[in-house]
Design a protein around this motif. Structure first.
Motif, PDB file in Angstrom:
ATOM      1  N   ARG A 171       0.840  -1.194   0.000  1.00  0.00           N
ATOM      2  CA  ARG A 171       0.000   0.000   0.000  1.00  0.00           C
ATOM      3  C   ARG A 171       0.880   1.250   0.000  1.00  0.00           C
ATOM      4  NH1 ARG A 171      -3.185  -2.906  -1.545  1.00  0.00           N
ATOM      5  NH2 ARG A 171      -5.318  -3.337  -0.862  1.00  0.00           N
ATOM      6  N   HIS A 173       0.536   5.567   0.645  1.00  0.00           N
ATOM      7  CA  HIS A 173      -0.211   6.783   0.991  1.00  0.00           C
ATOM      8  C   HIS A 173       0.553   7.976   0.434  1.00  0.00           C
ATOM      9  CE1 HIS A 173      -3.286   5.648   4.153  1.00  0.00           C
ATOM     10  NE2 HIS A 173      -2.635   4.506   3.999  1.00  0.00           N
ATOM     11  N   VAL A 231     -13.747  18.331  -4.027  1.00  0.00           N
ATOM     12  CA  VAL A 231     -14.555  19.248  -3.229  1.00  0.00           C
ATOM     13  C   VAL A 231     -14.193  20.682  -3.601  1.00  0.00           C
ATOM     14  CG1 VAL A 231     -14.974  20.118  -0.903  1.00  0.00           C
ATOM     15  CG2 VAL A 231     -14.672  17.661  -1.271  1.00  0.00           C
ATOM     16  N   SER A 245      -9.472  13.675  -3.088  1.00  0.00           N
ATOM     17  CA  SER A 245      -8.984  12.387  -2.599  1.00  0.00           C
ATOM     18  C   SER A 245      -9.014  11.455  -3.796  1.00  0.00           C
ATOM     19  CB  SER A 245      -9.901  11.798  -1.524  1.00  0.00           C
ATOM     20  OG  SER A 245     -10.178  12.738  -0.536  1.00  0.00           O
ATOM     21  N   HIS A 247      -7.797   7.361  -5.376  1.00  0.00           N
ATOM     22  CA  HIS A 247      -7.406   5.989  -5.096  1.00  0.00           C
ATOM     23  C   HIS A 247      -6.914   5.435  -6.424  1.00  0.00           C
ATOM     24  CE1 HIS A 247      -8.687   2.022  -3.105  1.00  0.00           C
ATOM     25  NE2 HIS A 247      -8.219   1.700  -4.289  1.00  0.00           N
ATOM     26  N   ASP A 255      -2.377  -0.741  -4.096  1.00  0.00           N
ATOM     27  CA  ASP A 255      -3.241   0.441  -4.101  1.00  0.00           C
ATOM     28  C   ASP A 255      -2.467   1.636  -3.558  1.00  0.00           C
ATOM     29  OD1 ASP A 255      -5.367  -1.080  -4.928  1.00  0.00           O
ATOM     30  OD2 ASP A 255      -6.551  -0.822  -3.098  1.00  0.00           O
ATOM     31  N   PRO A 355     -15.740   4.297  -9.764  1.00  0.00           N
ATOM     32  CA  PRO A 355     -14.373   4.137 -10.266  1.00  0.00           C
ATOM     33  C   PRO A 355     -14.348   4.118 -11.791  1.00  0.00           C
ATOM     34  CG  PRO A 355     -15.163   2.092  -9.268  1.00  0.00           C
ATOM     35  CD  PRO A 355     -16.194   3.126  -8.991  1.00  0.00           C
TER      36      PRO A 355
ATOM     37  N   TYR B 227     -16.086   3.861  -0.109  1.00  0.00           N
ATOM     38  CA  TYR B 227     -15.601   3.142  -1.286  1.00  0.00           C
ATOM     39  C   TYR B 227     -14.501   2.218  -0.792  1.00  0.00           C
ATOM     40  CZ  TYR B 227     -13.180   2.179  -5.676  1.00  0.00           C
ATOM     41  OH  TYR B 227     -12.579   1.554  -6.741  1.00  0.00           O
ATOM     42  N   ASN B 229     -11.737  -1.353  -1.550  1.00  0.00           N
ATOM     43  CA  ASN B 229     -11.086  -2.308  -2.440  1.00  0.00           C
ATOM     44  C   ASN B 229     -10.367  -3.326  -1.573  1.00  0.00           C
ATOM     45  OD1 ASN B 229     -10.175  -3.346  -4.924  1.00  0.00           O
ATOM     46  ND2 ASN B 229      -8.207  -2.318  -4.673  1.00  0.00           N
ATOM     47  N   VAL B 244      -6.727  -4.166   2.446  1.00  0.00           N
ATOM     48  CA  VAL B 244      -7.911  -3.362   2.115  1.00  0.00           C
ATOM     49  C   VAL B 244      -7.508  -1.899   1.981  1.00  0.00           C
ATOM     50  CG1 VAL B 244      -8.528  -2.988   4.545  1.00  0.00           C
ATOM     51  CG2 VAL B 244     -10.315  -2.839   2.804  1.00  0.00           C
ATOM     52  N   SER B 245      -8.159  -1.203   1.076  1.00  0.00           N
ATOM     53  CA  SER B 245      -8.084   0.257   1.005  1.00  0.00           C
ATOM     54  C   SER B 245      -9.508   0.752   1.091  1.00  0.00           C
ATOM     55  CB  SER B 245      -7.509   0.733  -0.332  1.00  0.00           C
ATOM     56  OG  SER B 245      -6.324   0.055  -0.639  1.00  0.00           O
ATOM     57  N   HIS B 247     -12.170   4.396   1.605  1.00  0.00           N
ATOM     58  CA  HIS B 247     -12.338   5.832   1.490  1.00  0.00           C
ATOM     59  C   HIS B 247     -13.652   6.148   2.205  1.00  0.00           C
ATOM     60  CE1 HIS B 247     -12.213   9.441  -1.396  1.00  0.00           C
ATOM     61  NE2 HIS B 247     -13.302   9.587  -0.684  1.00  0.00           N
ATOM     62  N   SER B 249     -16.309   9.130   3.240  1.00  0.00           N
ATOM     63  CA  SER B 249     -16.738  10.527   3.038  1.00  0.00           C
ATOM     64  C   SER B 249     -17.563  10.961   4.238  1.00  0.00           C
ATOM     65  CB  SER B 249     -17.571  10.650   1.763  1.00  0.00           C
ATOM     66  OG  SER B 249     -16.776  10.376   0.639  1.00  0.00           O
ATOM     67  N   ASN B 253     -17.465  17.833   3.889  1.00  0.00           N
ATOM     68  CA  ASN B 253     -16.430  17.615   2.873  1.00  0.00           C
ATOM     69  C   ASN B 253     -15.134  17.048   3.417  1.00  0.00           C
ATOM     70  OD1 ASN B 253     -17.954  18.569   0.639  1.00  0.00           O
ATOM     71  ND2 ASN B 253     -17.605  20.670   1.354  1.00  0.00           N
ATOM     72  N   ASP B 255     -12.810  13.938   3.892  1.00  0.00           N
ATOM     73  CA  ASP B 255     -12.567  12.569   3.447  1.00  0.00           C
ATOM     74  C   ASP B 255     -11.487  11.940   4.303  1.00  0.00           C
ATOM     75  OD1 ASP B 255     -14.299  12.924   1.361  1.00  0.00           O
ATOM     76  OD2 ASP B 255     -12.783  12.776  -0.218  1.00  0.00           O
ATOM     77  N   VAL B 257      -8.892   8.655   3.908  1.00  0.00           N
ATOM     78  CA  VAL B 257      -8.417   7.557   3.068  1.00  0.00           C
ATOM     79  C   VAL B 257      -7.599   6.629   3.958  1.00  0.00           C
ATOM     80  CG1 VAL B 257      -8.501   8.818   0.899  1.00  0.00           C
ATOM     81  CG2 VAL B 257      -6.420   8.889   2.255  1.00  0.00           C
ATOM     82  N   CYS B 258      -7.974   5.358   3.932  1.00  0.00           N
ATOM     83  CA  CYS B 258      -7.403   4.408   4.892  1.00  0.00           C
ATOM     84  C   CYS B 258      -6.972   3.125   4.204  1.00  0.00           C
ATOM     85  CB  CYS B 258      -8.433   4.056   5.965  1.00  0.00           C
ATOM     86  SG  CYS B 258      -9.063   5.471   6.894  1.00  0.00           S
ATOM     87  N   GLY B 353     -17.700  -2.833  -6.835  1.00  0.00           N
ATOM     88  CA  GLY B 353     -16.820  -1.904  -7.542  1.00  0.00           C
ATOM     89  C   GLY B 353     -17.382  -0.505  -7.679  1.00  0.00           C
ATOM     90  N   ALA B 354     -18.128  -0.083  -6.680  1.00  0.00           N
ATOM     91  CA  ALA B 354     -18.710   1.264  -6.717  1.00  0.00           C
ATOM     92  C   ALA B 354     -18.868   1.751  -5.289  1.00  0.00           C
ATOM     93  CB  ALA B 354     -20.067   1.228  -7.417  1.00  0.00           C
ATOM     94  N   PRO B 355     -18.906   3.074  -5.103  1.00  0.00           N
ATOM     95  CA  PRO B 355     -19.137   3.579  -3.748  1.00  0.00           C
ATOM     96  C   PRO B 355     -20.525   3.188  -3.255  1.00  0.00           C
ATOM     97  CG  PRO B 355     -19.140   5.371  -5.342  1.00  0.00           C
ATOM     98  CD  PRO B 355     -18.709   4.153  -6.079  1.00  0.00           C
TER      99      PRO B 355
END
Lengths: 358, 358
Positions: A171, A173, A231, A245, A247, A255, A355, B227, B229, B244-245, B247, B249, B253, B255, B257-258, B353-355
């Motif tokens: 991963r 960042h 945003v 943000s 990905h 990722d 995506p 979102y 993956n 895992v990744s 996102h 929200s 506003n 975000d 990301v993890c 494969g989508a938010p």
């Protein structure tokens, strides 16, 4: 990598085969804050380059900069397009708003001049593609000014990653943020980055491109799909992305999760986590602060202090070296075009809320 | 916050109103690596708790642990369900595989015992919801064991964020990774985290929950869409997410990301970037290493060294304090259930494969 070499040759120019020849004489197109504060001082310290022509919309400004830096000529954009002062330069360095890059590159290509063009190389992928084509048609070199490619901290990181120091990369960042309205373009230049026609976008185009491109460079791989969220919160940014943000899904299940903001605390980092170790660049991307590296593996963590280079000096000498050795720069037009295709896919993803495959 | 207070009261228990009463006598359900290496030693250092009963599938193991730690009883799961030793404990602490939590909590609720349940509180949101209901029906307290909620580094960070130290929060990065197969459960316990029936998931459920929940806690806000993956690369992880990744929200506003991995270099961080400053916790989430904080604002950056607490001791005393003062724990069943709904949405996002909106 040998342990000694990491210390002794941290800032070595591993790309440099020869240090003679030149100088490559450069015409600087666009004399804004970055050109005057960073590009000209950086260029004056190079081994292989020499700034010789200043080109601006204002004759007085061009001549003023030329006089201050003892250049051979200061001319207007119009005079440049008319072929003035062509004997005084071998190549151009384009530092105008993004959407104006192509026009200058087209003229340069027709004049047989090589090109170093700031990133992002244009405001749209279509115009970037046209830039690649016109340089190919006229057989001039086109390099995109990704200064992280010649930043020693990044090159050493890339070497360690490819030698397996962190094992398999898992991963990444990445982040870059600044208070754009107060940090840059102070004074005499309009914030063209806020105009989508001129910039093509703001947080992602202007600084999100750093974690994006550096991840591509370090991995030596291209993302296969992207997801993005943009945003625009405050009025100055009403037409462009203030925060982003995104990905990036790379091959081999890697990722990268990235963020960027033009209206947040000044900060930047790139963190590469693998099965066996981790490398963190922090600060990572700003030319105006020292870069830092932290390396971890096997229970050992160490911060690396190293002699900082002038990123502009490195970049200009790399460009000149490519010209003098008749070799292709790694960040060529196609490399820059790929970034614009990825960026447009991220904007598309943000627009449709899904995506986007590349 | 007063400057002095930050130094003088860094590790203060701002949640603690009284230190008398108790002890709350705890039965520990599940005697794996974490219980023996962390929970029991942590509990023995508390002011307000006392471990009194060890409960395991094996009578011999339960009695062995009881003898070693001078507890009142060591009983089997079956004996627990039969109501044995109820006079010896006031509450239970559940540390079994995720999918088994509900059964023990149901029995405890019927017995009128309060509950501290490890996170994630169950393997599915449906079962977590049933847990909330059964505890409400029997009017017993249910707390989910989010030890970051009583970690001083996190509490001080949350205070600074809510006092506006970083301005408006713009972006958050979070990460947690470990080499699960070699770092934990060494020896006598099967890696139940690899069995989706028992765990409900792996990288996200087991450790991705740390950046997820800590972001929620620090912001005091809930994500509105996610979102995700997930990747399963190597054979042991064929049934569950290895990496895992995701996102998140959040409102306003913001975000986050993890990323998380059960098969990568041991690392954790949480970085909160705002308009005026930045706070980075690194290391952030592991009980088995000292936490670190870096704070930036106004051109000043500082690393904070502080007296580390035992996260388990803090967590157990907080739980006991809630019982003794008849107050609700912040990380209650509904708080834990929200995590499971978010986690299921992230898994769904990865699947389609989508938010996914929440």
């Amino acid at each position: 990598m040998e342990f000694d070499d990491y210390f002794d040759e941290f800032t070595r120019r591993d790309w440099q085969e020869r240090s003679d020849g030149g100088p490559v004489r450069l015409a600087l197109i666009g004399l804004g804050w970055f050109t005057r504060a960073w590009a000209l001082p950086g260029m004056e310290k190079t081994d292989l380059c020499e700034p010789t022509v200043a080109i601006s919309g204002s004759k007085a400004k061009a001549e003023g900069v030329a006089e201050e830096h003892e250049l051979e000529a200061g001319i207007t954009y119009e005079e440049f397009h008319d072929g003035n002062a062509t004997d005084a330069y071998d190549a151009i360095y384009v530092v105008t708003p993004n959407a104006l890059h192509l026009d200058y590159v087209e003229t340069a290509a027709e004049l047989g001049k090589d090109v170093l063009c700031e990133k992002p190389m244009e405001a749209t992928a279509d115009r970037a593609e046209r830039m690649v084509e016109v340089c190919a048609e006229h057989d001039v070199t086109l390099m995109i000014a990704y200064r992280m490619h010649t930043e020693p901290a990044v090159r050493r990181t890339k070497e360690l990653v490819h030698e397996g120091f962190v094992g398999d990369v898992v991963r990444i960042h990445g982040h870059m943020s600044q208070l754009m309205l107060s940090e840059i373009d102070t004074g005499d230049v309009d914030q063209w980055r806020l105009d989508p026609e001129l910039s093509g976008g703001c947080a992602l185009m202007d600084i999100g491109i750093y974690p994006l491109n550096t991840a591509r460079f370090v991995l030596d791989a291209e993302p296969t799909s992207v997801y993005g969220n943009t945003v625009s919160e405050h009025e100055p940014f009403s037409q462009v992305d203030e925060h982003v943000s995104f990905h990036l899904s790379f091959p081999d299940n890697v990722d990268a999760v990235c963020t960027a903001s033009q209206n947040a605390h000044h900060s930047s980092h790139l963190r590469i986590t693998g099965t066996d170790g981790q490398i963190t660049l922090d600060p990572a991307f700003f030319e105006r602060e020292a870069r830092g590296i932290t390396i971890e593996r096997g229970g050992v963590e160490t911060d690396i202090d190293f002699e900082q280079v002038d990123q502009l000096t490195e970049e200009f000498d790399y460009f000149a070296h490519c010209l003098l050795t008749d070799s292709d720069p790694l960040p060529d037009g196609r490399h820059g075009l790929t970034d614009l295709r990825i960026i447009e896919a991220i904007y598309e993803s943000a627009e449709v809320g899904a995506p986007v495959d590349l």
